[in-house]
Design a protein around this motif. Structure first.
Motif, short mmCIF file in Angstrom:
data_model
loop_
_atom_site.label_atom_id
_atom_site.label_comp_id
_atom_site.label_asym_id
_atom_site.label_seq_id
_atom_site.Cartn_x
_atom_site.Cartn_y
_atom_site.Cartn_z
N ALA A 106 0.86 -1.32 -0.09
CA ALA A 106 0.05 -0.21 -0.09
C ALA A 106 0.87 1.16 0.04
CB ALA A 106 -1.01 0.02 1.41
N LEU A 107 2.00 1.24 0.88
CA LEU A 107 2.84 2.27 0.63
C LEU A 107 3.55 2.65 -0.68
CD1 LEU A 107 4.66 2.16 4.22
CD2 LEU A 107 3.27 3.97 3.48
N ALA A 108 3.68 1.55 -1.34
CA ALA A 108 4.43 1.62 -2.86
C ALA A 108 3.49 2.17 -3.60
CB ALA A 108 4.75 0.12 -3.34
N MET A 109 2.38 1.65 -3.40
CA MET A 109 1.10 2.47 -4.39
C MET A 109 0.95 3.96 -3.99
SD MET A 109 0.03 -0.10 -6.42
CE MET A 109 -1.59 0.74 -7.10
N THR A 110 1.15 4.28 -2.77
CA THR A 110 1.06 5.66 -2.32
C THR A 110 2.06 6.27 -2.80
OG1 THR A 110 -0.17 5.07 -0.23
CG2 THR A 110 0.90 7.24 -0.42
N TYR A 111 3.32 5.91 -2.95
CA TYR A 111 4.58 6.41 -3.29
C TYR A 111 4.31 6.69 -4.85
CZ TYR A 111 9.35 6.40 -5.30
OH TYR A 111 10.43 6.62 -5.76
N MET A 112 3.85 5.53 -5.52
CA MET A 112 3.89 5.80 -7.13
C MET A 112 2.58 7.03 -7.29
SD MET A 112 3.95 2.08 -8.79
CE MET A 112 3.09 1.09 -7.50
N ALA A 113 1.64 7.07 -6.71
CA ALA A 113 0.61 8.14 -6.79
C ALA A 113 1.22 9.48 -6.48
CB ALA A 113 -0.53 7.85 -6.12
N LEU A 114 1.92 9.50 -5.49
CA LEU A 114 2.75 10.93 -5.43
C LEU A 114 3.64 11.28 -6.26
CD1 LEU A 114 2.90 10.73 -1.32
CD2 LEU A 114 1.16 12.01 -2.69
N ALA A 115 4.61 10.08 -6.85
CA ALA A 115 5.55 10.56 -7.52
C ALA A 115 4.81 10.83 -9.12
CB ALA A 115 6.27 9.22 -8.01
N MET A 116 3.72 10.10 -9.35
CA MET A 116 3.16 10.84 -10.66
C MET A 116 2.50 12.13 -10.51
SD MET A 116 1.18 7.34 -12.07
CE MET A 116 -0.09 7.33 -11.01
N ALA A 117 1.98 12.60 -9.42
CA ALA A 117 1.60 13.53 -9.18
C ALA A 117 2.43 14.92 -9.05
CB ALA A 117 0.78 13.86 -7.89
N GLY A 118 3.97 14.46 -8.72
CA GLY A 118 4.89 15.48 -8.86
C GLY A 118 5.56 15.77 -10.11
N SER A 119 5.27 14.88 -10.97
CA SER A 119 5.95 15.00 -12.46
C SER A 119 4.92 15.84 -13.34
CB SER A 119 6.20 13.77 -12.91
OG SER A 119 4.86 13.00 -13.32
N PRO A 120 5.49 16.55 -14.28
CA PRO A 120 4.70 17.29 -15.24
C PRO A 120 4.01 16.20 -16.15
CG PRO A 120 7.08 17.68 -15.45
CD PRO A 120 6.89 16.82 -14.45
N ALA A 121 3.07 16.67 -16.87
CA ALA A 121 2.10 15.58 -17.76
C ALA A 121 2.93 15.08 -18.74
CB ALA A 121 1.18 16.72 -18.43
N HIS A 122 4.16 15.75 -19.34
CA HIS A 122 4.90 15.15 -20.38
C HIS A 122 6.18 14.27 -19.87
CE1 HIS A 122 6.91 18.71 -19.29
NE2 HIS A 122 8.25 18.34 -19.95
N ALA A 123 6.20 14.18 -18.57
CA ALA A 123 7.51 13.42 -17.87
C ALA A 123 7.26 12.04 -18.30
CB ALA A 123 7.65 13.83 -16.49
N HIS A 124 6.27 11.27 -18.23
CA HIS A 124 6.32 10.00 -18.50
C HIS A 124 6.60 9.53 -19.97
CE1 HIS A 124 2.23 11.21 -20.13
NE2 HIS A 124 2.35 10.16 -20.91
#
Length: 187
Positions: A106-124
């Protein structure tokens, strides 16, 4: 998830199926099945955590950035906190380890969500998000867990796998371990 579309949808289908199976086990009467040594783990708690993770992983893989990252962070962060607190209660080491594994997921999923939130839309499209040390550590853990779960599945007898008594829950755990590993790879 920011990988190839086919991989994303395969991950979503397999983790949704694993989560749905865990949810059906949660609703069934087999929640108090004994474990090796005659002791029972808190299966209802385990089935609930695995159902949340499987269905949540499928939804996050399929919907990803269409849903606000804060929603994903709360969805997985609250159970992680609850499981961490439950792991602190005096109990058998096997139960504590099981709760810590679910909390880490669950912490890993939270981490991934927060990492995606901190990246700009084109960063992926090529740039890594998140902290490499944390991502690498989680990859090592879930890679090792996947190998361990796969070896346990291979060690079950063919009759147990076909009847679903012990093989199917282990296959679901293996599927979710692979799914977590795949999601972390695309972070």
């Amino acid at each position: 998830m920011h990988g190839p579309v086919v991989v994303t949808w395969l991950l979503a289908v397999f983790t949704a199926a694993a989560g749905a199976h865990c949810f059906s086990r949660l609703r069934g009467a087999a929640c108090a099945r004994p474990r090796a040594g005659g002791r029972a783990l808190p299966h209802r708690e385990s089935d609930a955590a695995e159902a949340l993770m499987g269905i949540g992983m499928a939804a996050m893989a399929a919907a990803g950035s269409a849903v606000p990252a804060t929603f994903w962070a709360w969805l997985f962060g609250l159970p992680a906190l609850g499981l961490l607190l439950a792991a602190l209660t005096p109990t058998r080491p096997a139960v504590r380890a099981h709760r810590l594994h679910h909390a880490l997921g669950a912490l890993a999923m939270t981490y991934m969500a927060l990492a995606m939130a901190g990246s700009p839309a084109h960063a992926h499209h090529g740039a890594a998000t998140g902290m490499p040390v944390v991502t690498g550590t989680l990859l090592l853990y879930f890679g090792g867990y996947t190998l361990w779960a796969g070896s346990r599945l291979l060690s079950t007898t063919g009759g147990a796998v076909l009847s679903g008594t012990s093989g199917l829950p282990q296959a679901c755990r293996l599927t979710m371990g692979i799914g977590m590993f795949a999601m972390l790879l695309t972070l």
